[in-house]
Scaffold this motif. Structure first.
Motif, PDB file in Angstrom:
ATOM      1  N   MET A 127       0.777  -1.112   0.172  1.00  0.00           N
ATOM      2  CA  MET A 127      -0.017   0.217  -0.136  1.00  0.00           C
ATOM      3  C   MET A 127       1.007   1.273   0.177  1.00  0.00           C
ATOM      4  O   MET A 127       1.146   2.027   0.761  1.00  0.00           O
ATOM      5  CB  MET A 127      -0.861  -0.094   1.343  1.00  0.00           C
ATOM      6  N   SER A 128       1.129   1.546  -0.995  1.00  0.00           N
ATOM      7  CA  SER A 128       1.998   3.045  -1.225  1.00  0.00           C
ATOM      8  C   SER A 128       1.104   4.293  -1.658  1.00  0.00           C
ATOM      9  O   SER A 128       0.357   4.119  -2.445  1.00  0.00           O
ATOM     10  CB  SER A 128       3.030   2.775  -2.265  1.00  0.00           C
ATOM     11  N   PRO A 129       1.197   5.221  -0.657  1.00  0.00           N
ATOM     12  CA  PRO A 129       0.493   6.408  -1.083  1.00  0.00           C
ATOM     13  C   PRO A 129       0.815   6.974  -2.670  1.00  0.00           C
ATOM     14  O   PRO A 129      -0.004   7.789  -3.127  1.00  0.00           O
ATOM     15  CB  PRO A 129       0.828   7.416   0.004  1.00  0.00           C
ATOM     16  N   LEU A 130       1.874   6.584  -3.009  1.00  0.00           N
ATOM     17  CA  LEU A 130       2.349   7.089  -4.059  1.00  0.00           C
ATOM     18  C   LEU A 130       1.504   6.719  -5.368  1.00  0.00           C
ATOM     19  O   LEU A 130       1.250   7.354  -6.539  1.00  0.00           O
ATOM     20  CB  LEU A 130       3.998   7.111  -4.427  1.00  0.00           C
ATOM     21  N   SER A 131       1.043   5.553  -5.273  1.00  0.00           N
ATOM     22  CA  SER A 131       0.474   4.614  -6.267  1.00  0.00           C
ATOM     23  C   SER A 131      -0.933   5.134  -6.562  1.00  0.00           C
ATOM     24  O   SER A 131      -1.547   4.992  -7.718  1.00  0.00           O
ATOM     25  CB  SER A 131       0.523   3.285  -6.197  1.00  0.00           C
ATOM     26  N   SER A 132      -1.472   5.785  -5.450  1.00  0.00           N
ATOM     27  CA  SER A 132      -2.718   6.358  -5.461  1.00  0.00           C
ATOM     28  C   SER A 132      -3.092   7.726  -5.216  1.00  0.00           C
ATOM     29  O   SER A 132      -3.431   7.800  -3.885  1.00  0.00           O
ATOM     30  CB  SER A 132      -3.704   5.418  -4.966  1.00  0.00           C
ATOM     31  N   PRO A 133      -2.451   8.783  -5.775  1.00  0.00           N
ATOM     32  CA  PRO A 133      -2.662  10.117  -5.290  1.00  0.00           C
ATOM     33  C   PRO A 133      -4.320  10.760  -5.288  1.00  0.00           C
ATOM     34  O   PRO A 133      -4.798  10.161  -6.407  1.00  0.00           O
ATOM     35  CB  PRO A 133      -1.925  10.938  -6.360  1.00  0.00           C
ATOM     36  N   ALA A 134      -4.173  11.531  -4.430  1.00  0.00           N
ATOM     37  CA  ALA A 134      -5.732  12.093  -4.417  1.00  0.00           C
ATOM     38  C   ALA A 134      -5.768  13.466  -4.713  1.00  0.00           C
ATOM     39  O   ALA A 134      -4.776  14.045  -4.600  1.00  0.00           O
ATOM     40  CB  ALA A 134      -6.044  11.968  -2.782  1.00  0.00           C
ATOM     41  N   CYS A 135      -6.730  13.774  -5.555  1.00  0.00           N
ATOM     42  CA  CYS A 135      -6.767  15.162  -6.117  1.00  0.00           C
ATOM     43  C   CYS A 135      -7.045  16.091  -4.920  1.00  0.00           C
ATOM     44  O   CYS A 135      -7.717  15.980  -3.867  1.00  0.00           O
ATOM     45  CB  CYS A 135      -8.378  15.110  -6.873  1.00  0.00           C
ATOM     46  N   PRO A 136      -6.236  17.036  -4.966  1.00  0.00           N
ATOM     47  CA  PRO A 136      -6.114  18.075  -3.829  1.00  0.00           C
ATOM     48  C   PRO A 136      -7.384  18.970  -3.594  1.00  0.00           C
ATOM     49  O   PRO A 136      -7.844  19.524  -2.568  1.00  0.00           O
ATOM     50  CB  PRO A 136      -4.992  19.091  -3.979  1.00  0.00           C
ATOM     51  N   MET A 137      -8.192  18.834  -4.580  1.00  0.00           N
ATOM     52  CA  MET A 137      -9.518  19.542  -4.583  1.00  0.00           C
ATOM     53  C   MET A 137     -10.577  18.871  -3.938  1.00  0.00           C
ATOM     54  O   MET A 137     -11.331  19.626  -3.237  1.00  0.00           O
ATOM     55  CB  MET A 137      -9.911  20.222  -5.980  1.00  0.00           C
ATOM     56  N   CYS A 138     -10.820  17.750  -4.327  1.00  0.00           N
ATOM     57  CA  CYS A 138     -11.937  16.846  -3.995  1.00  0.00           C
ATOM     58  C   CYS A 138     -11.654  15.565  -3.316  1.00  0.00           C
ATOM     59  O   CYS A 138     -12.588  14.750  -2.905  1.00  0.00           O
ATOM     60  CB  CYS A 138     -12.898  16.854  -5.158  1.00  0.00           C
ATOM     61  N   ARG A 139     -10.278  15.190  -3.121  1.00  0.00           N
ATOM     62  CA  ARG A 139      -9.911  14.014  -2.726  1.00  0.00           C
ATOM     63  C   ARG A 139     -10.284  12.889  -3.353  1.00  0.00           C
ATOM     64  O   ARG A 139     -10.312  11.826  -2.559  1.00  0.00           O
ATOM     65  CB  ARG A 139     -10.410  13.971  -1.028  1.00  0.00           C
ATOM     66  N   ARG A 140     -10.616  12.889  -4.599  1.00  0.00           N
ATOM     67  CA  ARG A 140     -11.036  11.576  -5.371  1.00  0.00           C
ATOM     68  C   ARG A 140      -9.697  11.210  -5.997  1.00  0.00           C
ATOM     69  O   ARG A 140      -8.737  11.934  -5.782  1.00  0.00           O
ATOM     70  CB  ARG A 140     -12.020  12.072  -6.454  1.00  0.00           C
ATOM     71  N   ALA A 141      -9.856   9.880  -6.350  1.00  0.00           N
ATOM     72  CA  ALA A 141      -8.687   9.327  -7.086  1.00  0.00           C
ATOM     73  C   ALA A 141      -8.046  10.371  -8.177  1.00  0.00           C
ATOM     74  O   ALA A 141      -9.041  10.716  -9.133  1.00  0.00           O
ATOM     75  CB  ALA A 141      -8.607   8.085  -7.761  1.00  0.00           C
ATOM     76  N   ALA A 142      -6.874  10.773  -8.309  1.00  0.00           N
ATOM     77  CA  ALA A 142      -6.436  11.555  -9.405  1.00  0.00           C
ATOM     78  C   ALA A 142      -6.229  10.876 -10.688  1.00  0.00           C
ATOM     79  O   ALA A 142      -6.070   9.831 -11.066  1.00  0.00           O
ATOM     80  CB  ALA A 142      -5.000  12.235  -9.044  1.00  0.00           C
ATOM     81  N   SER A 143      -6.467  11.550 -11.855  1.00  0.00           N
ATOM     82  CA  SER A 143      -6.427  10.817 -13.113  1.00  0.00           C
ATOM     83  C   SER A 143      -4.851  11.264 -13.544  1.00  0.00           C
ATOM     84  O   SER A 143      -4.481  12.447 -13.629  1.00  0.00           O
ATOM     85  CB  SER A 143      -7.409  11.530 -14.129  1.00  0.00           C
ATOM     86  N   PRO A 144      -4.536  10.202 -14.155  1.00  0.00           N
ATOM     87  CA  PRO A 144      -3.009  10.603 -14.696  1.00  0.00           C
ATOM     88  C   PRO A 144      -2.889  11.697 -15.929  1.00  0.00           C
ATOM     89  O   PRO A 144      -1.993  12.471 -15.978  1.00  0.00           O
ATOM     90  CB  PRO A 144      -2.466   9.289 -15.431  1.00  0.00           C
ATOM     91  N   GLU A 145      -4.048  11.818 -16.372  1.00  0.00           N
ATOM     92  CA  GLU A 145      -4.296  12.674 -17.494  1.00  0.00           C
ATOM     93  C   GLU A 145      -4.265  14.038 -16.940  1.00  0.00           C
ATOM     94  O   GLU A 145      -3.674  15.120 -17.709  1.00  0.00           O
ATOM     95  CB  GLU A 145      -5.578  12.560 -18.310  1.00  0.00           C
ATOM     96  N   HIS A 146      -4.921  14.458 -15.972  1.00  0.00           N
ATOM     97  CA  HIS A 146      -4.901  15.522 -15.186  1.00  0.00           C
ATOM     98  C   HIS A 146      -4.081  15.862 -13.845  1.00  0.00           C
ATOM     99  O   HIS A 146      -4.463  16.608 -13.060  1.00  0.00           O
ATOM    100  CB  HIS A 146      -6.398  15.912 -15.116  1.00  0.00           C
ATOM    101  N   ALA A 147      -3.291  14.929 -13.723  1.00  0.00           N
ATOM    102  CA  ALA A 147      -2.530  15.046 -12.233  1.00  0.00           C
ATOM    103  C   ALA A 147      -2.140  16.193 -12.081  1.00  0.00           C
ATOM    104  O   ALA A 147      -1.583  17.016 -13.060  1.00  0.00           O
ATOM    105  CB  ALA A 147      -1.330  14.092 -12.641  1.00  0.00           C
ATOM    106  N   PRO A 148      -2.223  16.623 -10.792  1.00  0.00           N
ATOM    107  CA  PRO A 148      -2.471  15.807  -9.656  1.00  0.00           C
ATOM    108  C   PRO A 148      -4.001  15.804  -9.378  1.00  0.00           C
ATOM    109  O   PRO A 148      -4.368  15.616  -8.313  1.00  0.00           O
ATOM    110  CB  PRO A 148      -1.792  16.514  -8.478  1.00  0.00           C
ATOM    111  N   PHE A 149      -4.629  16.314 -10.316  1.00  0.00           N
ATOM    112  CA  PHE A 149      -6.305  16.658 -10.004  1.00  0.00           C
ATOM    113  C   PHE A 149      -6.821  15.345 -10.850  1.00  0.00           C
ATOM    114  O   PHE A 149      -6.390  14.613 -11.518  1.00  0.00           O
ATOM    115  CB  PHE A 149      -6.788  18.010 -10.990  1.00  0.00           C
ATOM    116  N   CYS A 150      -8.085  15.248 -10.541  1.00  0.00           N
ATOM    117  CA  CYS A 150      -8.941  14.124 -11.108  1.00  0.00           C
ATOM    118  C   CYS A 150      -9.729  14.317 -12.301  1.00  0.00           C
ATOM    119  O   CYS A 150      -9.912  13.577 -12.986  1.00  0.00           O
ATOM    120  CB  CYS A 150      -9.993  13.643  -9.985  1.00  0.00           C
TER     121      CYS A 150
END
Ligand SMILES: [Zn+2]
Length: 60
Positions: free
Chosen positions: A1-24
């Motif tokens: 369980m590495s926090p780096l493998s599933s970054p959270a969107c800083p705005m809404c805390r959802r799983a970030a999308s690689p396309e819009h990292a660090p946002f979802c």
């Protein structure tokens, strides 16, 4: 369980999308940008300007 493998969107805390990292999504990206612009407008005048004016009037 590495926090780096599933970054959270800083705005809404959802799983970030690689396309819009660090946002979802582009939406959260825009919200972050607007937040930064708002902070910029809130910043008062540069204090260095006051010193420059002081020096000029003292010289005159
Ligand atoms: Zn988000």
């Amino acid at each position: 369980m590495s926090p780096l493998s599933s970054p959270a969107c800083p705005m809404c805390r959802r799983a970030a999308s690689p396309e819009h990292a660090p946002f979802c999504s582009p939406r959260c990206k825009d919200r972050d940008l607007l937040k930064w612009l708002g902070d910029g407008y809130a910043i008062p005048g540069d204090p260095v300007d006051d010193e420059a004016l002081d020096n000029e009037s003292a010289r005159d």
